[in-house]
Motif scaffolding. Structure first.
Motif, PDB file in Angstrom:
ATOM      1  N   HIS A 106       0.838  -1.201   0.000  1.00 26.45           N
ATOM      2  CA  HIS A 106       0.000   0.000   0.000  1.00 26.45           C
ATOM      3  C   HIS A 106       0.876   1.256   0.000  1.00 26.45           C
ATOM      4  O   HIS A 106       2.046   1.227   0.383  1.00 26.45           O
ATOM      5  CB  HIS A 106      -0.901   0.017   1.241  1.00 26.45           C
ATOM      6  N   GLY A 107       0.275   2.380  -0.424  1.00 29.83           N
ATOM      7  CA  GLY A 107       0.969   3.663  -0.384  1.00 29.83           C
ATOM      8  C   GLY A 107       1.716   4.004  -1.649  1.00 29.83           C
ATOM      9  O   GLY A 107       2.303   5.087  -1.760  1.00 29.83           O
ATOM     10  N   GLU A 108       1.712   3.115  -2.628  1.00 31.26           N
ATOM     11  CA  GLU A 108       2.382   3.373  -3.906  1.00 31.26           C
ATOM     12  C   GLU A 108       1.614   2.692  -5.039  1.00 31.26           C
ATOM     13  O   GLU A 108       0.822   1.781  -4.806  1.00 31.26           O
ATOM     14  CB  GLU A 108       3.832   2.877  -3.866  1.00 31.26           C
ATOM     15  N   TYR A 109       1.869   3.159  -6.239  1.00 31.42           N
ATOM     16  CA  TYR A 109       1.219   2.600  -7.425  1.00 31.42           C
ATOM     17  C   TYR A 109       2.222   1.661  -8.091  1.00 31.42           C
ATOM     18  O   TYR A 109       3.230   2.101  -8.620  1.00 31.42           O
ATOM     19  CB  TYR A 109       0.815   3.737  -8.353  1.00 31.42           C
ATOM     20  N   ARG A 110       1.943   0.336  -8.016  1.00 28.81           N
ATOM     21  CA  ARG A 110       2.920  -0.653  -8.467  1.00 28.81           C
ATOM     22  C   ARG A 110       2.413  -1.472  -9.650  1.00 28.81           C
ATOM     23  O   ARG A 110       1.215  -1.664  -9.825  1.00 28.81           O
ATOM     24  CB  ARG A 110       3.245  -1.623  -7.325  1.00 28.81           C
ATOM     25  N   GLU A 111       3.367  -1.967 -10.420  1.00 28.88           N
ATOM     26  CA  GLU A 111       3.020  -2.893 -11.497  1.00 28.88           C
ATOM     27  C   GLU A 111       3.213  -4.315 -10.988  1.00 28.88           C
ATOM     28  O   GLU A 111       4.216  -4.628 -10.343  1.00 28.88           O
ATOM     29  CB  GLU A 111       3.878  -2.658 -12.734  1.00 28.88           C
ATOM     30  N   ILE A 112       2.247  -5.169 -11.273  1.00 31.11           N
ATOM     31  CA  ILE A 112       2.322  -6.578 -10.874  1.00 31.11           C
ATOM     32  C   ILE A 112       2.249  -7.459 -12.121  1.00 31.11           C
ATOM     33  O   ILE A 112       1.968  -6.987 -13.226  1.00 31.11           O
ATOM     34  CB  ILE A 112       1.184  -6.942  -9.898  1.00 31.11           C
ATOM     35  N   VAL A 127      -8.770  -3.057  -3.235  1.00 26.18           N
ATOM     36  CA  VAL A 127      -7.732  -3.014  -4.274  1.00 26.18           C
ATOM     37  C   VAL A 127      -8.289  -2.354  -5.529  1.00 26.18           C
ATOM     38  O   VAL A 127      -9.407  -2.644  -5.950  1.00 26.18           O
ATOM     39  CB  VAL A 127      -7.217  -4.430  -4.625  1.00 26.18           C
ATOM     40  N   VAL A 128      -7.488  -1.458  -6.105  1.00 27.14           N
ATOM     41  CA  VAL A 128      -7.804  -0.853  -7.403  1.00 27.14           C
ATOM     42  C   VAL A 128      -6.759  -1.372  -8.391  1.00 27.14           C
ATOM     43  O   VAL A 128      -5.557  -1.144  -8.215  1.00 27.14           O
ATOM     44  CB  VAL A 128      -7.742   0.691  -7.332  1.00 27.14           C
ATOM     45  N   CYS A 129      -7.226  -2.087  -9.426  1.00 31.99           N
ATOM     46  CA  CYS A 129      -6.299  -2.677 -10.405  1.00 31.99           C
ATOM     47  C   CYS A 129      -6.587  -2.123 -11.801  1.00 31.99           C
ATOM     48  O   CYS A 129      -7.711  -2.222 -12.299  1.00 31.99           O
ATOM     49  CB  CYS A 129      -6.423  -4.196 -10.417  1.00 31.99           C
ATOM     50  N   HIS A 130      -5.555  -1.563 -12.397  1.00 32.47           N
ATOM     51  CA  HIS A 130      -5.660  -0.978 -13.724  1.00 32.47           C
ATOM     52  C   HIS A 130      -5.094  -1.944 -14.759  1.00 32.47           C
ATOM     53  O   HIS A 130      -3.891  -2.233 -14.759  1.00 32.47           O
ATOM     54  CB  HIS A 130      -4.883   0.354 -13.747  1.00 32.47           C
ATOM     55  N   PHE A 131      -5.956  -2.430 -15.644  1.00 36.87           N
ATOM     56  CA  PHE A 131      -5.503  -3.236 -16.784  1.00 36.87           C
ATOM     57  C   PHE A 131      -5.178  -2.256 -17.914  1.00 36.87           C
ATOM     58  O   PHE A 131      -6.050  -1.486 -18.343  1.00 36.87           O
ATOM     59  CB  PHE A 131      -6.592  -4.223 -17.209  1.00 36.87           C
ATOM     60  N   TYR A 132      -3.954  -2.291 -18.397  1.00 36.52           N
ATOM     61  CA  TYR A 132      -3.509  -1.266 -19.338  1.00 36.52           C
ATOM     62  C   TYR A 132      -2.754  -1.865 -20.532  1.00 36.52           C
ATOM     63  O   TYR A 132      -2.377  -3.050 -20.532  1.00 36.52           O
ATOM     64  CB  TYR A 132      -2.589  -0.273 -18.621  1.00 36.52           C
ATOM     65  N   PRO A 151      -0.739   7.368  -2.710  1.00 39.52           N
ATOM     66  CA  PRO A 151      -0.205   7.705  -1.384  1.00 39.52           C
ATOM     67  C   PRO A 151      -1.221   8.418  -0.485  1.00 39.52           C
ATOM     68  O   PRO A 151      -1.086   8.423   0.733  1.00 39.52           O
ATOM     69  CB  PRO A 151       0.978   8.625  -1.705  1.00 39.52           C
ATOM     70  N   ARG A 152      -2.250   8.994  -1.074  1.00 42.64           N
ATOM     71  CA  ARG A 152      -3.270   9.710  -0.290  1.00 42.64           C
ATOM     72  C   ARG A 152      -4.260   8.746   0.352  1.00 42.64           C
ATOM     73  O   ARG A 152      -4.815   9.048   1.398  1.00 42.64           O
ATOM     74  CB  ARG A 152      -4.028  10.687  -1.187  1.00 42.64           C
ATOM     75  N   HIS A 153      -4.471   7.600  -0.281  1.00 42.30           N
ATOM     76  CA  HIS A 153      -5.456   6.632   0.226  1.00 42.30           C
ATOM     77  C   HIS A 153      -4.723   5.347   0.584  1.00 42.30           C
ATOM     78  O   HIS A 153      -4.750   4.360  -0.158  1.00 42.30           O
ATOM     79  CB  HIS A 153      -6.550   6.410  -0.811  1.00 42.30           C
ATOM     80  N   PHE A 154      -4.084   5.406   1.755  1.00 45.91           N
ATOM     81  CA  PHE A 154      -3.184   4.332   2.167  1.00 45.91           C
ATOM     82  C   PHE A 154      -3.917   3.031   2.442  1.00 45.91           C
ATOM     83  O   PHE A 154      -3.339   1.948   2.335  1.00 45.91           O
ATOM     84  CB  PHE A 154      -2.420   4.778   3.423  1.00 45.91           C
ATOM     85  N   ASN A 155      -5.187   3.100   2.803  1.00 48.43           N
ATOM     86  CA  ASN A 155      -5.939   1.882   3.134  1.00 48.43           C
ATOM     87  C   ASN A 155      -6.331   1.081   1.902  1.00 48.43           C
ATOM     88  O   ASN A 155      -6.813  -0.048   2.033  1.00 48.43           O
ATOM     89  CB  ASN A 155      -7.196   2.228   3.928  1.00 48.43           C
ATOM     90  N   THR A 156      -6.142   1.650   0.722  1.00 48.63           N
ATOM     91  CA  THR A 156      -6.479   0.969  -0.531  1.00 48.63           C
ATOM     92  C   THR A 156      -5.198   0.686  -1.310  1.00 48.63           C
ATOM     93  O   THR A 156      -4.314   1.530  -1.394  1.00 48.63           O
ATOM     94  CB  THR A 156      -7.433   1.827  -1.381  1.00 48.63           C
ATOM     95  N   LYS A 157      -5.126  -0.503  -1.871  1.00 45.78           N
ATOM     96  CA  LYS A 157      -3.958  -0.876  -2.680  1.00 45.78           C
ATOM     97  C   LYS A 157      -4.204  -0.479  -4.147  1.00 45.78           C
ATOM     98  O   LYS A 157      -5.286  -0.718  -4.684  1.00 45.78           O
ATOM     99  CB  LYS A 157      -3.712  -2.375  -2.588  1.00 45.78           C
ATOM    100  N   PHE A 158      -3.207   0.128  -4.774  1.00 46.47           N
ATOM    101  CA  PHE A 158      -3.293   0.545  -6.181  1.00 46.47           C
ATOM    102  C   PHE A 158      -2.230  -0.203  -6.981  1.00 46.47           C
ATOM    103  O   PHE A 158      -1.029  -0.052  -6.726  1.00 46.47           O
ATOM    104  CB  PHE A 158      -3.071   2.049  -6.319  1.00 46.47           C
ATOM    105  N   VAL A 159      -2.684  -1.005  -7.979  1.00 50.28           N
ATOM    106  CA  VAL A 159      -1.755  -1.765  -8.813  1.00 50.28           C
ATOM    107  C   VAL A 159      -2.185  -1.671 -10.275  1.00 50.28           C
ATOM    108  O   VAL A 159      -3.310  -1.271 -10.582  1.00 50.28           O
ATOM    109  CB  VAL A 159      -1.689  -3.250  -8.386  1.00 50.28           C
TER     110      VAL A 159
END
Length: 251
Positions: A106-112, A127-132, A151-159
């Motif tokens: 959490h706290g960062e936008y990562r590629e998985i 979790v918010v997952c962006h298919f790109y 980084p503003r919404h630490f409780n949610t994971k961004f990938v």
């Protein structure tokens, strides 16, 4: 006639009369009295002013002593001590939770990768997952906004996940248009954002527009004090230039 003075000097009577006349002149006496009165008034005013300054100094000293006494009393207040202890405990718990979430990504936008996908979306509550697609301009716009929000919404994971390298989950999730942002709650897909159809259909939407969409979906929580966050205000004001070909990122 010449009179002899007590000091055996002879005084001219005419001169004595003139001198007495000058000494008894009413205007001269009045002026002298006025000067004396003014001098007395100024002296009295000076004394009063000095007394007032001393009184103010004593008042400030008394106030300072009272403040010190009040602070000492507060420091010994058991209710205040309990509130302080509760606050310390809450901060400690929050720090521990934040550290735990950070370890989960959490706290960062990562590629998985496709191999990481199931573990990532089931390992966190939100979790918010962006298919790109790497070549799609609108996917780059979505990247920019999600990176700002992570980084503003630490409780949610961004990938984000490269759709070309994840054919299995693209098929399973029925993804046909990119960018596609899928929202997961405890590993279950609960919503999605396809293209920019919910962003007004334009490329220059603000980060706040995307944030409001995610808030309505319940995948992030409203942050307090955002008006004081300079980076957040900048992200609200900044818009991304429109793509030359609006359909260049459609699958």
């Amino acid at each position: 006639m010449i009179f002899k003075s007590c000091c055996n000097r002879y005084l001219n009577p005419d001169l004595v009369k003139k001198k007495k006349k000058r000494e008894m002149d009413p205007d001269s006496v009045k002026s002298t009295l006025s000067n004396l009165a003014f001098g007395n008034v100024m002296a009295a005013a000076a004394r009063d002013y000095q007394k007032e300054l001393l009184a103010q100094e004593k008042g400030h000293a008394s106030t300072s002593i009272n403040e010190e006494v009040d602070l000492d009393e507060l420091m010994d207040d058991p209710e205040l001590e309990k509130l302080h202890a509760d606050r310390i405990a809450a901060l400690k718990k929050e720090a521990e939770k934040r550290q735990e979430l950070k370890m989960q990504g959490h706290g960062e936008y990562r590629e998985i990768t496709e191999a990481d996908f199931l573990g990532e979306v089931t390992g966190s509550d939100k979790v918010v997952c962006h298919f790109y697609h790497r070549e799609f301009y609108r996917c780059k716009i979505m990247d920019k906004h999600l990176k700002s929000l992570s980084p503003r919404h630490f409780n949610t994971k961004f990938v984000k996940l490269d759709a070309e390298n994840s054919p299995f989950f693209v098929t399973k999730l029925g993804i046909k248009t990119l960018p596609c942002v899928i929202l997961f709650r405890k590993g279950i897909a609960t919503g999605r954002l396809v293209g920019f159809e919910d962003m007004g259909g334009k490329d220059d939407f603000s980060t706040r527009t995307l944030e409001v969409f995610l808030l309505k979906k319940g995948i992030i929580d409203e942050k307090k004090g955002e008006e004081d966050d300079d980076d957040y205000l900048d992200s609200k004001r900044t818009s991304v230039r429109s793509s030359v070909n609006p359909d260049s990122d459609s699958d």
